[in-house]
Design an enzyme around this catalytic site. Sequence first.
Site, PDB file in Angstrom:
ATOM      1  N   CYS A 183       0.148   0.295   0.749  1.00 67.01           N
ATOM      2  CA  CYS A 183      -0.046   1.702   1.131  1.00 67.01           C
ATOM      3  C   CYS A 183       0.817   2.097   2.330  1.00 67.01           C
ATOM      4  CB  CYS A 183      -1.520   1.959   1.425  1.00 67.01           C
ATOM      5  SG  CYS A 183      -2.577   1.802  -0.035  1.00 67.01           S
TER       6      CYS A 183
ATOM      7  N   CYS B  34       2.406   0.906  -5.443  1.00 66.88           N
ATOM      8  CA  CYS B  34       1.010   1.214  -5.781  1.00 66.88           C
ATOM      9  C   CYS B  34       0.522   0.196  -6.806  1.00 66.88           C
ATOM     10  CB  CYS B  34       0.915   2.637  -6.330  1.00 66.88           C
ATOM     11  SG  CYS B  34      -0.770   3.288  -6.410  1.00 66.88           S
TER      12      CYS B  34
ATOM     13  N   CYS C 224      -2.578  10.899   0.108  1.00 62.67           N
ATOM     14  CA  CYS C 224      -3.339  10.184  -0.922  1.00 62.67           C
ATOM     15  C   CYS C 224      -4.839  10.305  -0.659  1.00 62.67           C
ATOM     16  CB  CYS C 224      -2.925   8.712  -0.952  1.00 62.67           C
ATOM     17  SG  CYS C 224      -3.798   7.739  -2.190  1.00 62.67           S
TER      18      CYS C 224
ATOM     19  N   CYS D 102       4.036   3.530   1.257  1.00 64.97           N
ATOM     20  CA  CYS D 102       3.975   4.545   0.193  1.00 64.97           C
ATOM     21  C   CYS D 102       4.263   5.939   0.732  1.00 64.97           C
ATOM     22  CB  CYS D 102       2.598   4.519  -0.477  1.00 64.97           C
ATOM     23  SG  CYS D 102       2.459   5.689  -1.853  1.00 64.97           S
TER      24      CYS D 102
ATOM     25  N   GLU E 151      12.901   2.018 -22.789  1.00 65.47           N
ATOM     26  CA  GLU E 151      11.507   2.475 -22.720  1.00 65.47           C
ATOM     27  C   GLU E 151      10.628   1.752 -23.736  1.00 65.47           C
ATOM     28  OE1 GLU E 151      10.094   4.276 -20.479  1.00 65.47           O
ATOM     29  OE2 GLU E 151      11.990   4.525 -19.432  1.00 65.47           O
TER      30      GLU E 151
END
Length: 346
Positions: A203, A196, A212, A206, A39
Site C-alpha cells: 500500500c 495491490c 483508497c 500505491c 491477452e
Amino acid sequence: MTSAVPDIAGRVVRWQASHGRSTLPWQNTRDPYRVWLSEIMLQQTQVKTVLAYYDRFLQRFPDVQALAAASLDDVLGHWSGLGYYSRARNLHRCAQAVVQQHGGQFPRSAAQLQELPGIGRSTAAAIASFCWDERSAILDGNVKRVLTRALAFGGDLAQLAAERALWDKATQLLPEAAADMPRYTQGLMDLGATVCLSRQPSCLLCPLEPVCEARKRQEVDRYPVKTRKLKRTAQSLWLLRARSAEGEVFLEKRPTPGVWAGLYCLPVFDSRESLEQAMPARLRERLDDEPAFVHVLTHKDLHLHPVALTVEAAALKKLQGTWFGRAEWPALGLPTPVRRLLSEAG
DNA sequence: GTCCAGGATT
DNA sequence: AATCCTGGAC
C-alpha cells in the site's frame, strides 16, 4: 464536476507512466493480433509463465493468417503446458473467424470482438483499449481486487448483481480522454499484478493509497468479497505407459469435451481391471505398476496410476492410439503430467 | 505436503 | 452453477 468519485483514473495513468511495466514483449505494439494473443495467454496465467511461450508461439504463427491455416494439433503443440486448453482451441477458431468472416482484420470495437470465440467482455475491452483507445472497462481478477479495495466495494462477487454493479463502477471510473485508455488499462493491470497483491499488498507504494477506501478503514484484506464453494472431488485414473523395443511411446487423442480435450495422452482407464481387459492376456503379467501421484485440476484431484509395459508395437493393435518416436512426441500437445512421465522414461 | 490465484464457455 | 490446468506462496 459533480462526480462523487475521486480522480482514480488520473492517478493510475500517471503512476503507469512512471512506475508501470513497459518492456513486456506484448507491449509497445498496437497490432491486435499480438495484443489478442497475449491477452488470451494471460487469462488465468501469470506473466512469468506466458513469457516462456509468447515469442515461440509468434515465431511459429507470425500473423492471424498463419494461425488460421495451421492445424489444431500444431496449435495445441505450441500451447502444451500452458493449461486450460480450451483457450487454444478457441484461439484457433477465432483466427479462422477473423480470416474468413472479417477479411483477416480484427473487428475494431469491443462489442464486435466479444462475439469471437474465447473473447469475453474483459478481454474484448483490453484489446479495444490497447489498440484503438476505446473507452471500455476491463474487469479481470486483478482489477477486481484493485477496484473493490479502492471503493471498499463490499458486494459478494459470487452474486451476479454485485458483479454487474462492479462493472458499472469500473465504467464510471474510466478516464475521460480516450487517448489515456491504453495507459489506464495497463496501469490497472500493473497495479493488480505488482502492488495491490492478494496477500501483503504494498500500500505504501500505491498511487491510490491517498484515496483508497479500504486502506482508510484498515480493511484492505477484506476485499474482494467472494464466497466460493470450491468442492474438489477425487478420481483415480490408470495410465498405460507402453513402450516399444525401439523406444516409441503409445498415445491416444483425448475426446472433446472433457479433461485434456484434444490433447494426446497415455491410454486412460477408470480401473486397473479395465486396463487389463483392454490388452491380450499374455501381456497382463508383464504390467509393472509405478508409483501413483496426484495431479490437481480446478474441480478434482486426479490420482494417476502409471502402469508400464514394454511390448512390440503390434501387440496393442486392439487399442486406439498411435506409436510416436522420440523425434515426434515432444512436439505434441501433451498435458503436463503426461509430458513429465514421458520425459522421465527417457 | 497444502492452499490459492486466475476468464470464458456451457 | 459446473467445467477446465498449472505454478507459486507458504
